[in-house]
Design an enzyme around this catalytic site. Sequence first.
Site, mmCIF file in Angstrom:
data_model
loop_
_atom_site.group_PDB
_atom_site.id
_atom_site.type_symbol
_atom_site.label_atom_id
_atom_site.label_comp_id
_atom_site.label_asym_id
_atom_site.label_seq_id
_atom_site.Cartn_x
_atom_site.Cartn_y
_atom_site.Cartn_z
ATOM 1 N N GLU A 453 -4.278 0.840 4.227
ATOM 2 C CA GLU A 453 -3.349 1.716 4.940
ATOM 3 C C GLU A 453 -3.904 2.188 6.282
ATOM 4 O OE1 GLU A 453 -0.843 4.591 2.756
ATOM 5 O OE2 GLU A 453 -2.108 4.097 1.039
ATOM 6 N N GLU A 756 -9.651 6.219 -4.922
ATOM 7 C CA GLU A 756 -8.298 6.779 -4.890
ATOM 8 C C GLU A 756 -7.865 7.217 -6.285
ATOM 9 O OE1 GLU A 756 -3.819 5.584 -3.257
ATOM 10 O OE2 GLU A 756 -5.382 4.060 -3.414
#
Length: 875
Positions: A453, A756
């Site tokens: 991202e 994450e």
Amino acid sequence: MNHAPTRLSAGEQPDNGVLCEPVPTLSWLPPIGLPTQTAYEVEAHVDGSALPVWRATGAMPRATWPWEPVPSRSHVTVRVRVAAGDEWSRWSQPLSLRAPLWQEGDWSGRWISPREAVSDADDRGAWDVRTTFELDEVPASAWLYATALGVYEVAINDVRVGDAELAPGFSTYDETLYAQAYDVAGLLRPGTNTIVFTLSDGWYRGRNGGGQVRDVWGAILGVRAQIEAGAVVVATGADWTAGPSPITRADLMRGQATDFRIRQGADPGKPVLVDAVTAPTPSWSPSPPVRRVARWSPRSVVELRPGLSIVDAGQNVSGWLRLRNLGRPGERTTLAYGEHLDPADDLTTEHLDMTAYDGRRLTFGQVDEVTAGAGDEAFEPRHTIHGFRYVRVTHPGRSLTADDITVVAVHSDLDRRGWFECSSPELDALHRAADWSFRGNVVDVPTDCPTRERSGWTGDFGLYAPVAARLYGIDGFGRKWLRSVRDDQCDDGVPAMFSPDSERVKHHPDHPGRQAGGSAGWGDALIDVPWTLYTEYGDTEVLAESWDSMTAWVGYALSCARELRHPSRTDRSAEAATHEEYVWDAPFHFGEWCEPRRADDPPQSLARVLAEDQGEVATAYLHRSLSRLSAVAAVLGKADAAEDYAAVAERVLDAWRREFLDRATGHTAADTQAGYVRALCFGLLPEELRPAAADRLVALIHQNDDRLTTGFLTSGLLLPVLADHGHADVAYRLLFRRGVPSWLGMLDRGATTMWEEWEGVDEKGNAHASLNHYSKGAVIEFLHGHVAGLRQHPSSAGWEHFTVRPVPGGGLTSARFRHLSPRGPIEAGWTRDGTRFALDVEIPPTSTATVGLPDGTTHDRGPGRHRFLCETEWD
């Protein structure tokens, strides 16, 4: 007073002394031995002319430039001295500064662009944009001012200018564009000189975000520059040419390909296009540039089979490999970067693939290629950047060794300000992993991950900024990012999900991500980050810059609370209760994202979150943001606004208590670990209910096998809340827990950065989602503030007053945290031996501290080094 102020700064760009604004803010460290600062004097010269000495009273080692704005191209020297009562210090060493080009009229260079065919081809190369110029002699002063739409590096007479990477940096290009200034006198020579810009897509038109969208801000590259060498001005214009570069493919996300058989400059190129692009007048970034900040040899180079090796950098980083031994002319080497190895010890990146809004599967890969030329070149791909620990190198026909390879870490060159160590190697390793995870995500903006991202999500930096400020100087870095946040904010106050916003939500009102930008805990970063910068550095300017942005944000949140109701409340009653005007439960909130889940839990998704009532979470954040905004107003001297926002905060607090609190038991409506952490941390509970809420939090932890169930928003707050409410033993139990979910469980499975998901690598060795997401690293605030015990007092800004109150536990026998504050070095370090506890504290000039010992005694102290001893029993 024999000493002088040190580290005088005007917020200039590091190493070259270039000012970032015509009215800079001066800061300095007070002299050693100064008990308090009562006044200061500033002396300055502009282009050799003395300005009137400025004297002012004040205790903060910080001042706004008191004279007229500094003119473009000026040379400035400034120094400062301070007073304690009637005694003045010596003058500081003078600081030499250069003012760049402030106004559009200062620029003689025009925008020039290569003549390239407009194409959606996957492989876009870089361009060499060049000219030559003549000098009769080299002047004493020569400066290059440059910017680009794209990413550039520049060379004069075949010597690279500066050491900044990925210039001009990442911004919301249609609103803000940054430029760089370079002292180039040492690179010029009498006679013919050549200047070459190598220009590639960069963030401007290369792939961006999880959707890997291209051409976000434009489809045509551009360069604007000028050299001012005495009376000679060399400016970009129609006499420049542009031709293909040896870099045949360049994308920040996908990678770079270079063919060294193509000699730079062999193709003279074609005349450039002039004024084919438009852009704002360049600004000057207050953030340190991206640089190559560290280099080392890889941990290992393992040949899986002839011509194919796996390089282990030993650390998950943001950067690239530098490679020598490229083979014979024409031989190709491929480097594929990633975070994880599969069970066969080969590189895998499948865990980094994503699903787009329309359901398409987006594969992720980072691949560099180099074709050897006839020389002894080294390949270093400076027009891309990678998140990686491992690299699969395909090198047919030859072997590679560690001597052929250098690991290069690349990120914003932030000044180190904090250092932690303790007697537990495991906690030291956890601290290193959290630190490296942040470092890998500060590539000009604070990203969520350096791989799939690379987006400046508001929520990630909002919750981690207080930790980052203890470790690094983030004042300029944070102010730069906040400018992008303001650039991207919609007229109704909704921020983008991330900034700079590659989705361009501000210009697409129907974008599906628009509501997500307004999620509680994410959008609240618009207040949380300026507040962090103010409390850490005493920077009131950042509050003033962000005032309109902050008020627009809470205005949006209050309008949602007033006008919208979650279906759960609509089902309960057709008419809203009076207090519901202040319950913020719609239209969308991420809530406690990335909570640990059991094997039989459905995966977390936006659709699932959309259906849930997140009013308890969002209303809590609304109360905190209103309270902070009231405090901001007070700091800025807006007394009426401070009173108004405080009154609204009380009404929101009353609504939260009516809707989400059982006053009989102290239980919250959701009855989750996260809910109690937030209620206790945000001051949502009446004082008499706080012990019961803390006990319920502990009970929920015990019911879950002494494991946490907190997610994105509260995992970093969990341990401090437990320790502050009499449950330090439970905090340490969670800190040292292994398995899933736990922080040390990540390290047990090979993590060198934060993941994450709690189970970023499962028991079979399979990876899931990003393995470098720094938000979970916020746990190290507990190491700084409770294990070592250093915390700024809630009423203080700029470390005027702080507390040192260690909360020992977990079998630790020592801990130490050192922080370079705006007033000077602060240190808190303790050891214990049996029942003997020794604490050493360093308090900088102009600060005071309250020291609390484990035996319950407290001591107030002023500047200097102090030692405290006590006897105490240990659990």
